[in-house]
Design a protein around this motif. Structure first.
Motif, PDB file in Angstrom:
ATOM      1  N   ALA A 110       0.817  -1.218   0.000  1.00  0.00           N
ATOM      2  CA  ALA A 110       0.000   0.000   0.000  1.00  0.00           C
ATOM      3  C   ALA A 110       0.850   1.268   0.000  1.00  0.00           C
ATOM      4  CB  ALA A 110      -0.943  -0.012   1.198  1.00  0.00           C
ATOM      5  N   PHE A 111       1.976   1.267   0.724  1.00  0.00           N
ATOM      6  CA  PHE A 111       2.826   2.452   0.724  1.00  0.00           C
ATOM      7  C   PHE A 111       3.409   2.695  -0.665  1.00  0.00           C
ATOM      8  CE2 PHE A 111       6.973   4.538   1.188  1.00  0.00           C
ATOM      9  CZ  PHE A 111       6.586   5.695   1.859  1.00  0.00           C
ATOM     10  N   THR A 112       3.864   1.623  -1.307  1.00  0.00           N
ATOM     11  CA  THR A 112       4.381   1.746  -2.676  1.00  0.00           C
ATOM     12  C   THR A 112       3.305   2.268  -3.618  1.00  0.00           C
ATOM     13  OG1 THR A 112       5.985  -0.030  -2.330  1.00  0.00           O
ATOM     14  CG2 THR A 112       5.377   0.449  -4.607  1.00  0.00           C
ATOM     15  N   LEU A 113       2.080   1.810  -3.431  1.00  0.00           N
ATOM     16  CA  LEU A 113       0.970   2.257  -4.275  1.00  0.00           C
ATOM     17  C   LEU A 113       0.833   3.775  -4.252  1.00  0.00           C
ATOM     18  CD1 LEU A 113      -1.598   1.537  -5.957  1.00  0.00           C
ATOM     19  CD2 LEU A 113      -2.829   1.416  -3.774  1.00  0.00           C
ATOM     20  N   THR A 114       1.007   4.386  -3.089  1.00  0.00           N
ATOM     21  CA  THR A 114       0.858   5.842  -3.008  1.00  0.00           C
ATOM     22  C   THR A 114       1.883   6.557  -3.880  1.00  0.00           C
ATOM     23  OG1 THR A 114       2.341   6.118  -1.077  1.00  0.00           O
ATOM     24  CG2 THR A 114       0.015   5.641  -0.638  1.00  0.00           C
ATOM     25  N   GLN A 115       3.029   5.918  -4.100  1.00  0.00           N
ATOM     26  CA  GLN A 115       4.086   6.546  -4.899  1.00  0.00           C
ATOM     27  C   GLN A 115       3.816   6.471  -6.397  1.00  0.00           C
ATOM     28  OE1 GLN A 115       7.212   4.112  -3.099  1.00  0.00           O
ATOM     29  NE2 GLN A 115       7.937   5.899  -1.977  1.00  0.00           N
ATOM     30  N   TYR A 116       2.826   5.690  -6.779  1.00  0.00           N
ATOM     31  CA  TYR A 116       2.491   5.553  -8.197  1.00  0.00           C
ATOM     32  C   TYR A 116       1.257   6.357  -8.592  1.00  0.00           C
ATOM     33  CZ  TYR A 116       5.973   1.978  -9.130  1.00  0.00           C
ATOM     34  OH  TYR A 116       7.166   1.318  -9.312  1.00  0.00           O
ATOM     35  N   LEU A 117       0.579   6.959  -7.632  1.00  0.00           N
ATOM     36  CA  LEU A 117      -0.657   7.669  -7.966  1.00  0.00           C
ATOM     37  C   LEU A 117      -0.424   8.798  -8.958  1.00  0.00           C
ATOM     38  CD1 LEU A 117      -2.355   7.727  -4.444  1.00  0.00           C
ATOM     39  CD2 LEU A 117      -3.210   6.545  -6.478  1.00  0.00           C
ATOM     40  N   LEU A 118       0.592   9.612  -8.722  1.00  0.00           N
ATOM     41  CA  LEU A 118       0.816  10.743  -9.627  1.00  0.00           C
ATOM     42  C   LEU A 118       1.395  10.311 -10.967  1.00  0.00           C
ATOM     43  CD1 LEU A 118       1.985  13.525  -7.163  1.00  0.00           C
ATOM     44  CD2 LEU A 118      -0.230  13.238  -8.270  1.00  0.00           C
ATOM     45  N   LYS A 119       2.009   9.127 -11.025  1.00  0.00           N
ATOM     46  CA  LYS A 119       2.498   8.628 -12.315  1.00  0.00           C
ATOM     47  C   LYS A 119       1.349   8.386 -13.288  1.00  0.00           C
ATOM     48  CE  LYS A 119       6.876   6.424 -11.019  1.00  0.00           C
ATOM     49  NZ  LYS A 119       7.692   5.208 -11.162  1.00  0.00           N
ATOM     50  N   VAL A 120       0.187   8.065 -12.745  1.00  0.00           N
ATOM     51  CA  VAL A 120      -0.965   7.783 -13.605  1.00  0.00           C
ATOM     52  C   VAL A 120      -1.259   8.965 -14.516  1.00  0.00           C
ATOM     53  CG1 VAL A 120      -3.456   7.337 -13.627  1.00  0.00           C
ATOM     54  CG2 VAL A 120      -1.984   6.154 -11.977  1.00  0.00           C
ATOM     55  N   LEU A 121      -1.230  10.162 -13.962  1.00  0.00           N
ATOM     56  CA  LEU A 121      -1.624  11.344 -14.738  1.00  0.00           C
ATOM     57  C   LEU A 121      -0.637  11.657 -15.849  1.00  0.00           C
ATOM     58  CD1 LEU A 121      -2.945  13.704 -11.926  1.00  0.00           C
ATOM     59  CD2 LEU A 121      -4.092  11.838 -13.128  1.00  0.00           C
ATOM     60  N   SER A 122       0.597  11.207 -15.710  1.00  0.00           N
ATOM     61  CA  SER A 122       1.586  11.465 -16.758  1.00  0.00           C
ATOM     62  C   SER A 122       1.727  10.299 -17.738  1.00  0.00           C
ATOM     63  CB  SER A 122       2.958  11.770 -16.142  1.00  0.00           C
ATOM     64  OG  SER A 122       3.389  10.693 -15.328  1.00  0.00           O
ATOM     65  N   LEU A 123       1.328   9.086 -17.302  1.00  0.00           N
ATOM     66  CA  LEU A 123       1.547   7.918 -18.153  1.00  0.00           C
ATOM     67  C   LEU A 123       0.304   7.471 -18.907  1.00  0.00           C
ATOM     68  CD1 LEU A 123       3.813   5.668 -15.869  1.00  0.00           C
ATOM     69  CD2 LEU A 123       4.497   7.111 -17.787  1.00  0.00           C
ATOM     70  N   VAL A 124      -0.880   7.670 -18.324  1.00  0.00           N
ATOM     71  CA  VAL A 124      -2.105   7.213 -18.982  1.00  0.00           C
ATOM     72  C   VAL A 124      -2.466   8.176 -20.100  1.00  0.00           C
ATOM     73  CG1 VAL A 124      -4.570   6.802 -18.712  1.00  0.00           C
ATOM     74  CG2 VAL A 124      -2.980   5.976 -16.984  1.00  0.00           C
ATOM     75  N   THR A 125      -2.648   7.633 -21.277  1.00  0.00           N
ATOM     76  CA  THR A 125      -3.036   8.455 -22.428  1.00  0.00           C
ATOM     77  C   THR A 125      -4.443   8.074 -22.872  1.00  0.00           C
ATOM     78  OG1 THR A 125      -1.999   6.871 -23.942  1.00  0.00           O
ATOM     79  CG2 THR A 125      -0.673   8.751 -23.225  1.00  0.00           C
ATOM     80  N   ILE A 126      -5.121   8.988 -23.499  1.00  0.00           N
ATOM     81  CA  ILE A 126      -6.469   8.738 -24.019  1.00  0.00           C
ATOM     82  C   ILE A 126      -6.337   8.109 -25.401  1.00  0.00           C
ATOM     83  CG2 ILE A 126      -8.630   9.804 -24.713  1.00  0.00           C
ATOM     84  CD1 ILE A 126      -8.042  12.008 -22.682  1.00  0.00           C
ATOM     85  N   PRO A 127      -6.915   6.903 -25.593  1.00  0.00           N
ATOM     86  CA  PRO A 127      -6.803   6.243 -26.899  1.00  0.00           C
ATOM     87  C   PRO A 127      -7.357   7.095 -28.024  1.00  0.00           C
ATOM     88  CG  PRO A 127      -7.748   4.760 -25.242  1.00  0.00           C
ATOM     89  CD  PRO A 127      -7.710   6.126 -24.638  1.00  0.00           C
TER      90      PRO A 127
END
Length: 527
Positions: free
Chosen positions: A510-527
């Protein structure tokens, strides 16, 4: 919103899909033309796959030997058109069909396949080896349990170490509930035709559908809207929808209180980690101000992990739970845009949960907040609230909150969440491999992908904090509650997916998960 985005969100029942198809045919679309179009799209997708996962988890190159499983209805007709197209392109194709009666169009395609010299087998023991099986035995709308000999044949096919690609739905699954009707094909990959079917979002069906993909065959949006207009919407949240719901971009002139003030009430001496993880989830949301009420003995610990937050140390019970909310001077519960309460509290904090339920603030209840609510009588208590309430139960907590609903809908988690929201007036986020978010008007958002990496203690605490931060911001920006709840759940699941890709499913605590939350906004692209 463009047509493709709207279509990708729609989820239908078997009855709704049947009504939509009836409108298409009534408008003049020949059944034979639609079958050719749909099956042609499937055949092209099969040819585009360079490698496929086999049932032992390895990758193998798609070979030229393809077995086609053909049923008596139009799903079987689709499979026969796929067989014909692959045959014309040089694949070594054989057909398995143990049936004696077929719909007229399917029978015509079977006769043509015979004329082309494609081998047809009725006994499973005679089937040749193949590199790939295509399942066209039964499509959507199956209601009855499968029996022998077809049930035994499906069980034998599942034992083969051969990838199986199902057309529309794995044969043997109920279209709406995902229940296995006696037995079912365990597909490696499923091509869902036209619109997403509800079974793809039921936890019990996931081990059968494999990797799911929508084959859009250009259903007119007007037909979809005409059939669904009077029904509560069931929608799949997409990256485009989720990202558009976030409170971004911020206006050039703003300040912290315009970006939401969240109060977290969490933690106990026994469960200090719950307060930390909830706070870290809230931090990632970008909320303007974060206040965290914890037992006095945890205050220094929380300050060390979240120095930007206002940590409120509260009097505590002998067991180390919060005994009384003791907010700073000139501050009361009305000072906050949203409150999230529950992670790590223990049931000794019952008076605190009762106090926040009686407040007029938007409220998220999780973990022990839900257990305490269950003791109070969830439906009767929530009906008295005038403010927004969001509940985030897993299945065990849901059973305690709504025992009658859980028992009545044990085969349909989507319907269970929907009924709980209607009866309680709360927005209900029912956690699972496919999370459902239901609003009191009957609408449903579904999270279409997640990862078992999130099956770790503390993962739900992170979601509560993230959701609380977004809800506090939404309160200042007129964003609908169910949309922001669905966005938080999507964001949380995407962080888990990205983390698992980098660290494997075993490496996402769970602690590691918190470190990936902001990566989502930079890595997820709209198809």
């Amino acid at each position: 919103m463009q047509r493709q985005e709207k279509i990708s969100q729609v989820i239908v029942t078997a009855g709704q899909m049947r009504d939509i198809e009836d409108r298409i045919f009534a408008a003049g679309m020949p059944v034979v033309a639609l079958m050719e179009k749909v099956a042609g799209l499937v055949a092209r997708r099969i040819q585009e796959i360079p490698s496929i996962p086999c049932k032992k988890g390895l990758l193998q190159t798609v070979g030229s030997r393809v077995g086609i499983l053909v049923g008596p209805g139009h799903n079987g007709g689709d499979a026969l058109v796929v067989a014909r197209e692959l045959h014309f392109r040089g694949y070594e194709v054989w057909i398995y069909s143990p049936f004696s009666k077929f719909k007229e169009l399917t029978s015509q395609h079977l006769q043509y396949a015979q004329s082309l010299g494609i081998p047809i087998y009725q006994a499973i023991e005679h089937l040749p080896d193949s590199d790939l099986l295509i399942d066209g035995l039964f499509g959507f709308g199956l209601e009855r349990n499968l029996t022998d000999p077809i049930a035994s044949a499906i069980n034998q096919l599942n034992e083969l170490s051969v990838p199986i690609y199902s057309i529309d739905l794995p044969s043997g699954l109920h279209t709406d509930t995902g229940i296995v009707l006696g037995t079912a094909i365990r597909a490696t990959h499923t091509f869902c035709l036209g619109l997403w079917k509800l079974a793809f979002f039921q936890d019990r069906a996931l081990e059968y559908v494999g990797k799911a993909e929508l084959i859009d065959f250009d259903i007119p949006l007007a037909d979809v809207e005409a059939v669904l207009k009077d029904a509560p919407s069931i929608k799949r949240i997409t990256p485009a929808t989720a990202l558009a719901t976030l409170p971004l971009p911020r206006p050039p002139v703003t300040h912290k209180y315009k970006e939401g003030h969240l109060l977290l009430i969490c933690g106990s001496r026994r469960y200090a980690g719950g307060a930390i993880l909830t706070g870290l989830g809230a931090r990632a949301s970008g909320v303007g101000m974060l206040s965290i009420a914890v037992p006095e003995s945890l205050k220094s610990l929380l300050v060390s992990h979240l120095p930007e937050a206002l940590i409120v140390g509260c009097p505590e019970t002998e067991s180390g739970a919060i005994a009384q909310l003791q907010l700073p001077d000139k501050t009361d519960l009305t000072s906050f845009n949203a409150i999230a309460c529950g992670p790590g509290l223990t049931r000794d904090a019952t008076p605190i949960v009762q106090e926040v339920i009686e407040s007029d603030r938007p409220l998220i209840l999780d973990a022990d907040g839900l257990n305490i609510l269950a003791q109070m009588g969830a439906i009767a208590t929530l009906k008295k609230r005038l403010a927004i309430t969001v509940l985030t139960p897993h299945t065990g907590e849901f059973q305690r909150l709504f025992p009658d609903i859980a028992d009545a809908n044990k085969h349909d988690t989507v319907k269970a969440a929907q009924e709980a929201a209607l009866k309680s007036g709360a927005v209900v986020l029912l956690k699972g491999a496919r999370t459902a978010i239901a609003n009191p008007q009957g609408g449903i958002w579904m999270i279409s992908e997640s990862t078992p990496a999130l099956a770790r203690g503390g993962s739900g605490d992170v979601l509560t904090g993230l959701l609380g931060g977004l809800l506090a911001q939404a309160a200042t920006k007129q964003i609908s509650v169910e949309d922001i709840v669905a966005t938080a759940a999507w964001w949380h699941s995407q962080a888990g997916i990205i983390a698992a890709q980098e660290r494997t499913e075993l490496g996402v605590d769970a602690f590691t998960l918190t470190q990936y939350l902001l990566k989502v906004l930079s890595l997820v692209t709209i198809p």
